[in-house]
Design a protein around this motif. Structure first.
Motif, PDB file in Angstrom:
ATOM      1  N   THR A  22       0.795  -1.233   0.000  1.00  0.00           N
ATOM      2  CA  THR A  22       0.000   0.000   0.000  1.00  0.00           C
ATOM      3  C   THR A  22       0.826   1.280   0.000  1.00  0.00           C
ATOM      4  N   GLY A  23       2.054   1.194   0.482  1.00  0.00           N
ATOM      5  CA  GLY A  23       2.852   2.405   0.644  1.00  0.00           C
ATOM      6  C   GLY A  23       2.612   3.089   1.978  1.00  0.00           C
ATOM      7  N   ILE A  24       1.715   2.533   2.797  1.00  0.00           N
ATOM      8  CA  ILE A  24       1.486   3.061   4.145  1.00  0.00           C
ATOM      9  C   ILE A  24       2.642   2.572   5.017  1.00  0.00           C
ATOM     10  N   SER A  25       3.297   3.496   5.692  1.00  0.00           N
ATOM     11  CA  SER A  25       4.472   3.111   6.472  1.00  0.00           C
ATOM     12  C   SER A  25       4.110   2.150   7.608  1.00  0.00           C
ATOM     13  N   LYS A  26       5.099   1.360   8.011  1.00  0.00           N
ATOM     14  CA  LYS A  26       4.888   0.422   9.118  1.00  0.00           C
ATOM     15  C   LYS A  26       4.551   1.176  10.401  1.00  0.00           C
ATOM     16  N   SER A  27       5.167   2.330  10.599  1.00  0.00           N
ATOM     17  CA  SER A  27       4.879   3.092  11.822  1.00  0.00           C
ATOM     18  C   SER A  27       3.442   3.609  11.806  1.00  0.00           C
ATOM     19  N   ARG A  28       2.951   4.026  10.637  1.00  0.00           N
ATOM     20  CA  ARG A  28       1.557   4.477  10.531  1.00  0.00           C
ATOM     21  C   ARG A  28       0.601   3.302  10.787  1.00  0.00           C
ATOM     22  N   LEU A  47      -7.085   1.153   0.697  1.00  0.00           N
ATOM     23  CA  LEU A  47      -5.849   0.484   0.285  1.00  0.00           C
ATOM     24  C   LEU A  47      -5.585  -0.785   1.094  1.00  0.00           C
ATOM     25  N   ILE A  48      -5.848  -0.743   2.388  1.00  0.00           N
ATOM     26  CA  ILE A  48      -5.647  -1.926   3.221  1.00  0.00           C
ATOM     27  C   ILE A  48      -6.584  -3.042   2.766  1.00  0.00           C
ATOM     28  N   GLY A  49      -7.835  -2.697   2.501  1.00  0.00           N
ATOM     29  CA  GLY A  49      -8.787  -3.689   2.004  1.00  0.00           C
ATOM     30  C   GLY A  49      -8.312  -4.330   0.712  1.00  0.00           C
ATOM     31  N   LEU A  50      -7.855  -3.515  -0.213  1.00  0.00           N
ATOM     32  CA  LEU A  50      -7.348  -4.044  -1.482  1.00  0.00           C
ATOM     33  C   LEU A  50      -6.138  -4.944  -1.257  1.00  0.00           C
ATOM     34  N   ASP A  53      -7.198  -8.327   0.019  1.00  0.00           N
ATOM     35  CA  ASP A  53      -8.252  -8.952  -0.790  1.00  0.00           C
ATOM     36  C   ASP A  53      -9.584  -9.068  -0.059  1.00  0.00           C
ATOM     37  N   ILE A  54      -9.936  -7.997   0.633  1.00  0.00           N
ATOM     38  CA  ILE A  54     -11.229  -7.920   1.317  1.00  0.00           C
ATOM     39  C   ILE A  54     -11.910  -6.645   0.845  1.00  0.00           C
ATOM     40  N   ASP A  55     -13.199  -6.740   0.597  1.00  0.00           N
ATOM     41  CA  ASP A  55     -13.967  -5.571   0.182  1.00  0.00           C
ATOM     42  C   ASP A  55     -13.830  -4.479   1.243  1.00  0.00           C
ATOM     43  N   PRO A  56     -13.350  -3.294   0.855  1.00  0.00           N
ATOM     44  CA  PRO A  56     -13.191  -2.212   1.827  1.00  0.00           C
ATOM     45  C   PRO A  56     -14.504  -1.871   2.541  1.00  0.00           C
ATOM     46  N   GLY A  57     -15.633  -2.034   1.864  1.00  0.00           N
ATOM     47  CA  GLY A  57     -16.921  -1.788   2.503  1.00  0.00           C
ATOM     48  C   GLY A  57     -17.196  -2.766   3.628  1.00  0.00           C
ATOM     49  N   GLU A  58     -16.800  -4.014   3.440  1.00  0.00           N
ATOM     50  CA  GLU A  58     -16.941  -5.035   4.481  1.00  0.00           C
ATOM     51  C   GLU A  58     -16.087  -4.658   5.691  1.00  0.00           C
TER      52      GLU A  58
END
Length: 73
Positions: A22-28, A47-50, A53-58
């Motif tokens: 995702t490019g989200i830092s480990k500290s974040r 981005l985390i959902g993607l 492999d889980i629907d972000p809405g879920e």
């Protein structure tokens, strides 16, 4: 641990892999999963959902299931 942290732990998700994908830092990610005062942004949730492999809405429904409108019965 935050609701996101509990959700990811339940799914046995590797935060380092999420960070790489995702490019989200480990500290974040650590802040998002351990500190209740840290606010999760919509783009991060998406981005985390993607990445896992889980629907972000879920994810949204699961993580924020306690939120209700005022005066809702």
């Amino acid at each position: 641990m935050t609701e996101l942290g509990l959700f990811l732990a339940k799914k046995s998700v590797n935060k380092a892999a999420i960070s790489r994908r995702t490019g989200i830092s480990k500290s974040r990610l650590t802040q998002l999963t351990s500190s209740a005062s840290t606010k999760l942004r919509a783009d991060e949730l998406y981005l985390i959902g993607l990445a896992i492999d889980i629907d972000p809405g879920e994810m949204l429904n699961e993580i924020f299931k306690e939120l209700k409108l005022k005066n809702e019965k």
